[in-house]
Design an enzyme around this catalytic site. Structure first.
Site, PDB file in Angstrom:
ATOM      1  N   LEU A  28       0.813  -1.213   0.000  1.00  0.00           N
ATOM      2  CA  LEU A  28       0.000   0.000   0.000  1.00  0.00           C
ATOM      3  C   LEU A  28       0.847   1.263   0.000  1.00  0.00           C
ATOM      4  CD1 LEU A  28      -2.763  -0.999   2.581  1.00  0.00           C
ATOM      5  CD2 LEU A  28      -3.011  -0.822   0.099  1.00  0.00           C
ATOM      6  N   ASP A 160       0.671  13.529  13.384  1.00  0.00           N
ATOM      7  CA  ASP A 160       0.922  13.400  11.942  1.00  0.00           C
ATOM      8  C   ASP A 160      -0.399  13.486  11.172  1.00  0.00           C
ATOM      9  OD1 ASP A 160       2.657  13.285   9.820  1.00  0.00           O
ATOM     10  OD2 ASP A 160       2.802  11.106   9.773  1.00  0.00           O
TER      11      ASP A 160
END
Length: 292
Positions: A28, A160
Site C-alpha cells: 500500500l 501526523d
C-alpha cells in the site's frame, strides 16, 4: 518468513502465506515508519481484509556496530513496538480509527495487523476532484473533531495529521484517521532532554519539531489540512519560514470572515495563540450563527 521487500519485482501473490495465515495482496505504501501491505486473513471465514504494517524504527547513529550495540538496538525497538501496540489497544474500538487486530515480532521484524479501511485518502480525493468549498471543509472539520477528541482524552497526541493519513470510507463516507506511527503521550512538562518529534514538514508546528508537542499541535496540523483542502496547494507554498511554518495564506483563500478567524487561530505560529483544546475549536465553530 520475511515480508516481501519493497524492491521485489515479482508478484506478491506468488509468495506463500505470511505466518501461514496472511495472503499478501499488494504493497500500500512506504514511509518513515515502515511499509504497509494489504492482505487477507485466511483464518477468518470471510478472508477478512487487513493491513499489515512492517514497522521500521530508526536506529541511533553509531559507528560501532558490535553484537552488544545490535542487541541494545533490538531491545529498544522491541520496547517501542510494544508501546505502540499498547497505545493502539488503549484507544480501543472507535468508528473513526482502524481497529488493531494483532501484533507480533517475526525474525526481529515488528508487525501490526489492523482493520482495512475501504476508501480513498483526502490526498487522492483532492487530486481527482480539485479543491473543496468552504462548506465541504467545514463538514470535514466537524467530522474530525470527535476522533481527535477521543485521542486527546486518552492523553495521546497523533502528531501526523495530514490528508494522506485521513481516509473517507467508501461505504458511509465517514472520515477515518490512520497511521499512529508518530503518536506520543502528552506530557505538560516535557523533559529537558526530550527527543525531537517526528512529523511532516509543512504540517508540523515549531513546538512539535522542538520536542514539546501539545494538543494545539494536532489542531495546527488540522488547520493546515483544511488549508490544503481549500487550495490544493502544499503548505510549503505558503510558508515564510525555512521549517515550513508562518503561513501566509489569507490572500489565496476566499472564505467567510468567521471561518477565516477560525483558520487564523488554528494556524497561529505560536501555540499559546491557538485553540488549546478541540472543545475550544468546537465552540468557536458553533458560534458561526451568532457571528456579526
Amino acid at each position: 518468513m520475511n515480508m516481501v521487500p519493497a524492491t521485489a519485482n515479482h508478484s506478491l501473490q506468488s509468495k506463500p502465506l505470511f505466518r501461514g495465515q496472511f495472503e499478501i495482496i499488494r504493497r500500500l505504501g512506504r514511509g518513515g515508519f515502515g511499509t504497509a501491505y494489504l492482505a487477507n486473513d485466511t483464518k477468518t471465514s470471510s478472508r477478512q481484509p487487513c493491513v499489515i504494517k512492517q514497522i521500521r524504527y530508526r536506529a541511533p547513529n553509531s559507528a560501532l556496530k558490535n553484537k552488544t550495540s545490535v542487541a541494545l538496538e533490538q531491545e529498544r525497538s522491541q520496547r517501542r513496538f510494544q508501546k505502540e501496540a499498547r497505545i493502539m489497544a488503549r484507544l480501543g474500538r472507535h468508528a473513526q480509527l482502524p481497529c488493531l487486530l494483532d501484533h507480533f515480532t517475526e525474525n526481529d521484524q515488528h508487525y501490526l495487523v489492523q482493520e482495512h479501511i475501504p476508501g480513498h485518502t483526502l490526498s487522492h480525493e483532492l487530486h481527482h476532484n480539485g479543491p473543496q468549498s468552504e462548506a465541504q471543509v467545514k463538514a470535514f472539520l466537524a467530522d474530525m473533531i470527535p476522533v481527535i477528541r477521543h485521542v486527546h482524552r486518552h492523553n495521546l497526541l497523533h502528531l501526523d495529521i495530514k490528508p494522506s493519513n485521513i481516509i473517507r470510507r467508501s461505504d458511509n463516507k465517514q472520515i477515518v484517521l490512520i497511521d499512529f506511527g508518530a503518536v506520543r503521550q502528552y506530557l505538560k512538562q516535557a523533559p529537558a532532554d526530550a527527543d525531537r518529534c517526528s512529523g511532516t514538514v509543512g504540517f508540523s508546528p515549531a513546538e512539535q519539531l522542538a520536542g514539546k508537542p501539545m494538543p494545539a499541535s494536532d489542531l495546527y496540523a488540522l488547520g493546515v489540512t483544511c488549508l490544503y483542502l481549500l487550495t490544493g496547494s502544499s503548505p510549503i507554498d505558503f510558508a515564510t519560514s525555512p521549517r515550513g511554518q508562518n503561513l501566509r495564506w489569507q490572500e489565496s483563500v476566499q472564505v467567510s470572515p468567521h471561518f477565516a478567524r477560525i483558520l487564523s487561530k488554528m494556524l497561529a505560529p505560536e501555540a499559546k495563540h491557538r485553540y488549546q483544546s478541540v472543545e475550544e475549536l468546537e465552540r468557536a465553530m458553533a458560534l458561526e450563527n451568532h457571528y456579526h
